[in-house]
Every structure is written in structure tokens, then in C-alpha cells.
Design an enzyme around this catalytic site. Structure first.
Site, PDB file in Angstrom:
ATOM      1  N   ILE A   1       0.865  -1.177   0.000  1.00 18.29           N
ATOM      2  CA  ILE A   1       0.000   0.000   0.000  1.00 18.29           C
ATOM      3  C   ILE A   1       0.902   1.229   0.000  1.00 18.29           C
ATOM      4  O   ILE A   1       1.822   1.334   0.808  1.00 18.29           O
ATOM      5  CB  ILE A   1      -0.937   0.002   1.231  1.00 18.29           C
ATOM      6  N   LYS A   2       0.628   2.138  -0.945  1.00 18.40           N
ATOM      7  CA  LYS A   2       1.458   3.343  -1.070  1.00 18.40           C
ATOM      8  C   LYS A   2       0.919   4.454  -0.171  1.00 18.40           C
ATOM      9  O   LYS A   2      -0.264   4.779  -0.219  1.00 18.40           O
ATOM     10  CB  LYS A   2       1.465   3.842  -2.517  1.00 18.40           C
ATOM     11  N   ILE A   3       1.827   5.001   0.627  1.00 14.11           N
ATOM     12  CA  ILE A   3       1.499   6.131   1.500  1.00 14.11           C
ATOM     13  C   ILE A   3       2.494   7.245   1.204  1.00 14.11           C
ATOM     14  O   ILE A   3       3.709   7.008   1.225  1.00 14.11           O
ATOM     15  CB  ILE A   3       1.599   5.727   2.993  1.00 14.11           C
TER      16      ILE A   3
END
Length: 365
Positions: A140-142
Site C-alpha cells: 500500500i502506497k502512502i
């Protein structure tokens, strides 16, 4: 038969990931071909990539119709479309994930860009997306914004794989490594194993030079044009080697922790005067990832030169950044500007995407 130039990069310990996804590349077998022939070992996506995929093709229309029967929320509908793509890509890369024992084979999905400055919203959505995609080899990209740091730590502490995106500055990068390590410590302290957790820190390159180069030309220092982003990346790798060694890290490594690899992003040359493989060639080295647009992969396959370049010229990199200070160019201010602009660059296509979904819904209703 000559060795594939892209595949050769892996001989130097760097993994090439593709910075692109759409349904056509999977359905046509092109993505599988990139895995088999070029040794591509992962995929990254972002709101701009999905906007292009969904608005420039009819491939998503039927799903928009079906999903709109259950929700009026266009953002929710978008994630329904994206999750289906991410799951399919993750399944394609499952072999790479298994063969590399969880080092590679990841597919990245980004939280809503509207949450870039919202710690709680980011952490909540990261957990929701992780659960919905339901694949071990997803990240998951943050965004690595100030508010993103706590969300990164919280997500790692929950055992979620995280791709930290939108990094430009060295100080922020070091804060991201701290968030990762602290998150691992939290997860371990809660009684969980940590060997399965994987993370990358995505350091953006060519955008730095786009802003800095005209300033250097104005000041009569053309010899430094195209050098600052690469110098920053080399210094980031120096930080990486320092942080992921020593007593604190060794305790985690003994429990199976994987270091958070640096990932080079924005590696397509934006200046036509530069060689189109410039940023890829300059930063090949061990335990790193380079996420590359399709056209840059094609260019590297054709005429790229694979060599161990990342750890060379460190002294020169230090001097380049010192020279910027001497010239009164504030790199910290520039990297903050780039972060702010980066958020906006993802917000705009995301808004366009949500509007396009609304239009599509109205056509079929």
C-alpha cells in the site's frame, strides 16, 4: 543470444519494477512477457496511471456499471476497479514473490491522494485496502509527508507492506526509515513475527533536476545540470547503509526483518537533452529497486548500459550538494515545493478520474 540489457541490471542486485498498469497489458500477455523476458519483478501504480488507464479505454465500462449498482460513491467505485487490477497483477507476480522469498514480486496500490495530509484517514484506508486486496505481495502506497510518517509507522505495526511514495529530501527520507524501524519494533513488541513485512522508500529523481537545472544555468554552472537528483540519490543510499546496520537494526534483522529498500522513482528523462536511460544507468546498485515507465524499459533494452554505478562518485555527489548551498540554492525548500506539487499532481488526475466515472455512470443509467 545476447543477454537482455534490462535483465542484466539484476546481476548488480537491483530489481526493476514497472511503473504502469492497465487491463490491456495484462490481458495481452505483455506483462507476463516483461516478467519472463526482461526480468521485471514488480509493478507500481498511482492515481495518474489509473486515471489514464480508466479514461482512455472501454475495458472498465462493464465493471463501472456493475459496481455502480451497489455504491454512489465514485471513490469507492474507483477502488473497486483498481483492486481487481491489483489482484490480477499480484497473482501474475506470485511466482516472483515465492522465488525471491518475499523480496520482490510486489504490486503497489496508493491510498487516496486526498488523504496525503491526513494521518488517521491514511492509516484507516491503508488497512482497508490491504484487507480488500488480500494478497501477501501487495504494497500500500502512502505519501512520505509529515502527517504520513505516523501513518507509515502505524501501518507497519499492523504488519502491512508499505511503499512510501513522494520522497524528495534527504531529511524526510531518514524520518521515513525511522517510521519503518519503529513500526517493526511495535509489531514485534505486540508478539508478532516481522520477517514477512516488506517496504520500499520511493525517492523521486528527475523532478528535482527539472526545478534545479534552470537555476544552475542562470548562475552559470552548466556542469552541474542533470547532476543534483543523482547526487541526492547517492547520498540517500549512504543514509540507507548507515541506518540499516548497527545494533538497533541487527536486533530486528536477527528476527528476520527485511531492510526497507530505496526505490528510484521518476526515472524517465524529462529533459530531451539527456540520454533517455540516464537516471537508470546512474543508480544501479545492490539492494535497491528502480520503478521504470514502459518506454524507459524499451529504451534500456535497446541501448542501456548496466554497470554497478550507485556507489561510485560519492565524494563528487557530496561536493555537488555543497556547491548548491554555496550558490544559494536551497534544496530543502525545493524538495518541500516538489512534495507540495506532487500532492497536487496526483489530486488533479484523481479528480478527473472521479468525474470520468460519474460521466460513465450517467451514460449507462
Amino acid at each position: 543470444m545476447a543477454t537482455n540489457n534490462v535483465k542484466q541490471i539484476h546481476d548488480f542486485g537491483q530489481s526493476i519494477w514497472l511503473d504502469f498498469i492497465d487491463r490491456a497489458i495484462m490481458a495481452s500477455g505483455k506483462l507476463k512477457q516483461l516478467i519472463d523476458e526482461d526480468g521485471v519483478r514488480g509493478v507500481t501504480s498511482n492515481p495518474a496511471i489509473f486515471e489514464k488507464a480508466i479514461t482512455s479505454s472501454a475495458d472498465y465500462d462493464n465493471d463501472i456499471v456493475e459496481l455502480s449498482k451497489n455504491t454512489d460513491d465514485n471513490e469507492q467505485l474507483f477502488f473497486g476497479l483498481a483492486i481487481k487490477d491489483i489482484q490480477q497483477a499480484a497473482d501474475l507476480f506470485k511466482g516472483v514473490y515465492d522465488e525471491s522469498k518475499g523480496v520482490d514480486g510486489y504490486v503497489s496500490l496508493e491510498v487516496s491522494p486526498f488523504l496525503a495530509l491526513d494521518t488517521d484517514g491514511t492509516a484507516k484506508q491503508a488497512a482497508e485496502l490491504w484487507q480488500k486486496v488480500d494478497r501477501k505481495n501487495v504494497m500500500i502506497k502512502i505519501p512520505g509527508t509529515k502527517p504520513g510518517l505516523a501513518a507509515i509507522r502505524q501501518s507497519i505495526a499492523k504488519g502491512i507492506n508499505i511503499n512510501v511514495t513522494l520522497l524528495f529530501g534527504l531529511e524526510r527520507y531518514e524520518e521515513v526509515t525511522e517510521a519503518y524501524i519503529a513500526g517493526l519494533e511495535d509489531h514485534l513488541a505486540a508478539g508478532h513475527s516481522i520477517g514477512h513485512i516488506s517496504s520500499v522508500a520511493s525517492f523521486f529523481l528527475s523532478r528535482i533536476d527539472v526545478i534545479v537545472d534552470p537555476l544552475l544555468e542562470e548562475k552559470g554552472h552548466k556542469e552541474l545540470v542533470g547532476e543534483v537528483a543523482i547526487a541526492s540519490a547517492k547520498k540517500a543510499y549512504e543514509i540507507y547503509k548507515r541506518v540499516f546496520s548497527g545494533e538497533r537494526w541487527e536486533k530486528l534483522a536477527a528476527k528476520g526483518a527485511q531492510p526497507q529498500r530505496l526505490l528510484w522513482a521518476s526515472t524517465g528523462s524529462k529533459n530531451p537533452a539527456f540520454k533517455d536511460t540516464k537516471y537508470v544507468e546512474a543508480l544501479i546498485g545492490p539492494d535497491t529497486v528502480d520503478t521504470v515507465p514502459l518506454e524507459t524499459i524499451d529504451a534500456f533494452r535497446d541501448h542501456g548500459i548496466a554497470a554497478n554505478t550507485l556507489e561510485g562518485g560519492l565524494e563528487q555527489a557530496t561536493q555537488t550538494l555543497a556547491k548548491l548551498k554555496e550558490l544559494g540554492i536551497d534544496l530543502d525548500a525545493i524538495t518541500q515545493q516538489l512534495e507540495d506539487e506532487g500532492i497536487e499532481k496526483f489530486n488533479k488526475p484523481f479528480e478527473k478520474l472521479l468525474n470520468a466515472i460519474e460521466d460513465q455512470k450517467s451514460k449507462v443509467s
